[in-house]
Write a protein that holds these residues in place. Structure first.
Motif, PDB file in Angstrom:
ATOM      1  N   LEU A 220      72.553 -23.548   6.734  1.00 20.90           N
ATOM      2  CA  LEU A 220      71.704 -22.400   7.046  1.00 20.90           C
ATOM      3  C   LEU A 220      72.312 -21.057   6.635  1.00 20.90           C
ATOM      4  CD1 LEU A 220      70.089 -23.324  10.492  1.00 20.90           C
ATOM      5  CD2 LEU A 220      68.933 -22.936   8.298  1.00 20.90           C
ATOM      6  N   PRO A 221      73.612 -20.785   6.889  1.00 17.97           N
ATOM      7  CA  PRO A 221      74.154 -19.464   6.520  1.00 17.97           C
ATOM      8  C   PRO A 221      74.098 -19.172   5.024  1.00 17.97           C
ATOM      9  CG  PRO A 221      75.596 -20.566   8.091  1.00 17.97           C
ATOM     10  CD  PRO A 221      74.589 -21.581   7.641  1.00 17.97           C
ATOM     11  N   ARG A 222      74.048 -20.221   4.190  1.00 17.61           N
ATOM     12  CA  ARG A 222      74.026 -19.990   2.745  1.00 17.61           C
ATOM     13  C   ARG A 222      72.765 -20.571   2.104  1.00 17.61           C
ATOM     14  NH1 ARG A 222      76.018 -24.679   0.266  1.00 17.61           N
ATOM     15  NH2 ARG A 222      76.799 -26.226   1.746  1.00 17.61           N
ATOM     16  N   ALA A 223      71.721 -20.672   2.899  1.00 14.42           N
ATOM     17  CA  ALA A 223      70.497 -21.305   2.404  1.00 14.42           C
ATOM     18  C   ALA A 223      69.885 -20.537   1.240  1.00 14.42           C
ATOM     19  CB  ALA A 223      69.476 -21.433   3.538  1.00 14.42           C
ATOM     20  N   PHE A 224      70.060 -19.202   1.210  1.00 15.22           N
ATOM     21  CA  PHE A 224      69.438 -18.388   0.171  1.00 15.22           C
ATOM     22  C   PHE A 224      70.396 -18.043  -0.958  1.00 15.22           C
ATOM     23  CE2 PHE A 224      66.985 -17.493   4.035  1.00 15.22           C
ATOM     24  CZ  PHE A 224      65.706 -17.821   3.591  1.00 15.22           C
ATOM     25  N   ASP A 225      71.589 -18.646  -0.963  1.00 14.45           N
ATOM     26  CA  ASP A 225      72.514 -18.415  -2.070  1.00 14.45           C
ATOM     27  C   ASP A 225      72.062 -19.194  -3.295  1.00 14.45           C
ATOM     28  OD1 ASP A 225      73.967 -16.878  -0.371  1.00 14.45           O
ATOM     29  OD2 ASP A 225      75.571 -18.353  -0.051  1.00 14.45           O
ATOM     30  N   ARG A 226      72.421 -18.674  -4.463  1.00 17.84           N
ATOM     31  CA  ARG A 226      72.069 -19.359  -5.702  1.00 17.84           C
ATOM     32  C   ARG A 226      72.835 -20.686  -5.826  1.00 17.84           C
ATOM     33  NH1 ARG A 226      71.819 -14.625 -10.360  1.00 17.84           N
ATOM     34  NH2 ARG A 226      70.380 -13.241  -9.250  1.00 17.84           N
ATOM     35  N   PHE A 227      72.140 -21.698  -6.245  1.00 12.08           N
ATOM     36  CA  PHE A 227      72.674 -23.043  -6.453  1.00 12.08           C
ATOM     37  C   PHE A 227      73.140 -23.704  -5.154  1.00 12.08           C
ATOM     38  CE2 PHE A 227      73.595 -20.769 -10.456  1.00 12.08           C
ATOM     39  CZ  PHE A 227      72.764 -21.491 -11.295  1.00 12.08           C
ATOM     40  N   ALA A 228      72.768 -23.115  -4.004  1.00  8.35           N
ATOM     41  CA  ALA A 228      73.138 -23.737  -2.730  1.00  8.35           C
ATOM     42  C   ALA A 228      72.153 -24.872  -2.442  1.00  8.35           C
ATOM     43  CB  ALA A 228      73.109 -22.702  -1.604  1.00  8.35           C
ATOM     44  N   ARG A 229      72.710 -26.058  -2.184  1.00 13.08           N
ATOM     45  CA  ARG A 229      71.886 -27.218  -1.843  1.00 13.08           C
ATOM     46  C   ARG A 229      72.569 -27.991  -0.740  1.00 13.08           C
ATOM     47  NH1 ARG A 229      70.605 -30.603  -7.100  1.00 13.08           N
ATOM     48  NH2 ARG A 229      72.737 -29.989  -7.642  1.00 13.08           N
ATOM     49  N   ALA A 230      71.741 -28.500   0.161  1.00 15.72           N
ATOM     50  CA  ALA A 230      72.291 -29.345   1.220  1.00 15.72           C
ATOM     51  C   ALA A 230      72.813 -30.636   0.605  1.00 15.72           C
ATOM     52  CB  ALA A 230      71.217 -29.638   2.263  1.00 15.72           C
ATOM     53  N   GLU A 231      73.811 -31.239   1.235  1.00 13.57           N
ATOM     54  CA  GLU A 231      74.428 -32.446   0.684  1.00 13.57           C
ATOM     55  C   GLU A 231      73.396 -33.549   0.485  1.00 13.57           C
ATOM     56  OE1 GLU A 231      77.383 -32.815  -0.437  1.00 13.57           O
ATOM     57  OE2 GLU A 231      77.999 -30.786   0.083  1.00 13.57           O
ATOM     58  N   ALA A 232      72.452 -33.642   1.410  1.00 10.57           N
ATOM     59  CA  ALA A 232      71.464 -34.723   1.323  1.00 10.57           C
ATOM     60  C   ALA A 232      70.520 -34.544   0.142  1.00 10.57           C
ATOM     61  CB  ALA A 232      70.659 -34.787   2.627  1.00 10.57           C
ATOM     62  N   SER A 233      70.412 -33.289  -0.359  1.00 11.27           N
ATOM     63  CA  SER A 233      69.454 -33.044  -1.445  1.00 11.27           C
ATOM     64  C   SER A 233      70.123 -32.936  -2.794  1.00 11.27           C
ATOM     65  CB  SER A 233      68.678 -31.748  -1.165  1.00 11.27           C
ATOM     66  OG  SER A 233      69.565 -30.641  -1.156  1.00 11.27           O
ATOM     67  N   ARG A 234      71.431 -33.156  -2.894  1.00  7.93           N
ATOM     68  CA  ARG A 234      72.118 -32.968  -4.167  1.00  7.93           C
ATOM     69  C   ARG A 234      71.718 -34.034  -5.183  1.00  7.93           C
ATOM     70  NH1 ARG A 234      75.761 -29.160  -4.826  1.00  7.93           N
ATOM     71  NH2 ARG A 234      76.506 -28.047  -3.003  1.00  7.93           N
TER      72      ARG A 234
END
Length: 453
Positions: free
Chosen positions: A399-413
């Motif tokens: 959540l803290p870096r949800a809007f960072d560029r290229f940030a993806r949750a581990e489950a969605s990589r």
């Protein structure tokens, strides 16, 4: 060189000291001139009173044909006939007339003549102030001249000028010194800040200016502003380094896959079907590269405010256009996609806001579960857009870096996407002067846009 340009080239401290010195010089000159004028007026008034009193006594003696009375110390007298011949005179004058022919003529016509003999500066001997008037005695016209010495008056004025000059010079020097010390003291923090900024420019990381915590003047506020700017510059530099690293990774992956596919295809002869599969795989990676490039270009375009053009737009039409592109995807997945939008008009840039909503809906359909809802409310000049789903929500650490560029949750990589969707949404919100917020709810996840409209 133009004097104004020359002044601009001088250091700030020098200009401040010059300004103080010139201002003080003007003030001191005016004050000294006023004091000198007042003292000279008082001395002249006293001298003129003595001269007038002496003149009256001489006039009375001439009318009465009595001996001329003595006057103040060092005073002189002279009596002339209508033709300028000296009839009676002080011993110091002998028979030298005190009046010029023009002055004698003026007195003969009834005028009173008063003038000074000698000057204050440069110093001259036998300085006098004389006064001449017409007197009639025994039917004969006479010109009576009374003169008093100005020595004491001139000496007092010269002493006053010397004292005023000395006092003004000392005051000017003291004011210039105080102005210099004050300017240096006031600008010393600025020089310290400049040195700190130069150190940062040399590449020293985590440099901050030493700003006093017990002050709140203009220089201190400048230091806090510069520190805040340095914080933002460092954060921007870190984001840039992270962006370059992530972008390199994201671009390297499809390029590596394409290279591998082509190497395998060229390693030995392939059938038409195998070549077709290889080309399709390469086409998939090319499409991924194109999507990634377009997303990066869109983000850079939003970075400059002149790309944003607000226009009056019906909110229902904007939302319907965004939802319509995802209805088939929702139906194929057996999902419900709903929109709750008031029938009102807003001032936004639909060219950017519509794809931002599309990204939110696409994320909710790909990573969430259950019904996807888009709700919009307009209140007091603000627009709130919220997209919710019934999935597991965002990982808390994401959540803290949800809007960072290229940030993806581990489950969605392992799924499609480069992690630029929410970054694009955030950029659209910022470009509109609003904010974006992601959170987990009791039933799933929610992403909210708050925009002025």
């Amino acid at each position: 060189m133009n004097p104004r340009d020359w002044l601009r080239r001088l250091p700030v401290v020098t200009r401040l000291v010059l300004a103080v010195a010139v201002t003080m010089a003007l003030v001191l000159t005016g004050a000294a001139g006023l004091v000198y004028w007042r003292v000279r007026t008082a001395l002249d008034q006293q001298l003129n009173d003595d001269l007038t009193t002496y003149q009256r006594s001489l006039d009375a003696a001439v009318r009465a044909r009595t001996p001329l009375p003595p006057g103040p110390s060092g005073s002189l007298q002279q009596v002339l006939d209508a033709h300028g011949r000296v009839l009676r005179s002080s011993d110091a004058l002998r028979h030298q007339p005190l009046l010029a022919p023009a002055e004698l003529d003026a007195v003969a016509h009834g005028a009173t003549v008063r003038r000074d003999v000698g000057s204050l500066l440069p110093i001259t001997a036998d300085t006098l102030r004389l006064q001449a008037r017409h007197v009639t005695t025994g039917g004969q016209p006479r010109v009576v001249v009374a003169a008093v010495r100005r020595g004491h008056r001139d000496e007092a004025l010269r002493e006053l000028l010397a004292q005023l000059a000395l006092a003004s010079a000392l005051t000017l020097i003291a004011a210039s010194y105080v102005g210099y010390r004050t300017a240096r003291g006031a600008l010393r923090p600025v020089e310290r800040y400049r040195s700190g900024a130069a150190t940062l420019a040399d590449g020293v990381p985590h440099t901050r200016l030493d700003v006093p915590a017990d002050r709140h003047d203009e220089i201190t506020r400048l230091g806090h502003t510069l520190n805040h700017m340095l914080d933002r510059l460092q954060a921007a530099a870190e984001r840039e380094r992270r962006f370059v690293a992530d972008a390199s990774h994201e671009l390297r992956t499809p390029l590596t896959l394409m290279r591998a596919e082509l190497d395998v295809a060229l390693h030995r002869p392939r059938t038409a079907g195998e070549l077709t599969d290889t080309l399709r795989s390469v086409d998939t990676e090319v499409q991924r590269l194109i999507g990634l490039s377009n997303a990066l270009l869109d983000l850079e375009g939003l970075g400059s405010g002149h790309h944003l053009t607000r226009a009056r737009t019906r909110l229902a039409d904007l939302v319907e256009a965004a939802v319509a592109r995802h209805r088939r995807t929702a139906e194929q997945a057996g999902r419900v996609l709903s929109a709750d939008v008031p029938d009102t008009a807003i001032d936004v840039d639909a060219r950017w806001l519509q794809p931002a909503l599309g990204n939110l809906l696409d994320n909710a359909l790909r990573h969430g579960h259950g019904t996807v809802r888009l709700t919009a409310t307009v209140h007091e000049g603000g627009l709130r857009l919220t997209v919710t789903d019934e999935g597991p929500g965002f990982p808390p650490e994401f959540l803290p870096r949800a809007f960072d560029r290229f940030a993806r949750a581990e489950a969605s990589r392992t799924s499609e996407g480069a992690g630029l969707g929410l970054a694009f949404v955030h950029a659209v919100a910022i470009a509109h002067g609003g904010t974006a917020h992601a959170e987990n709810t009791a039933h799933g996840s929610a992403v909210t846009l708050d925009l002025p409209c």
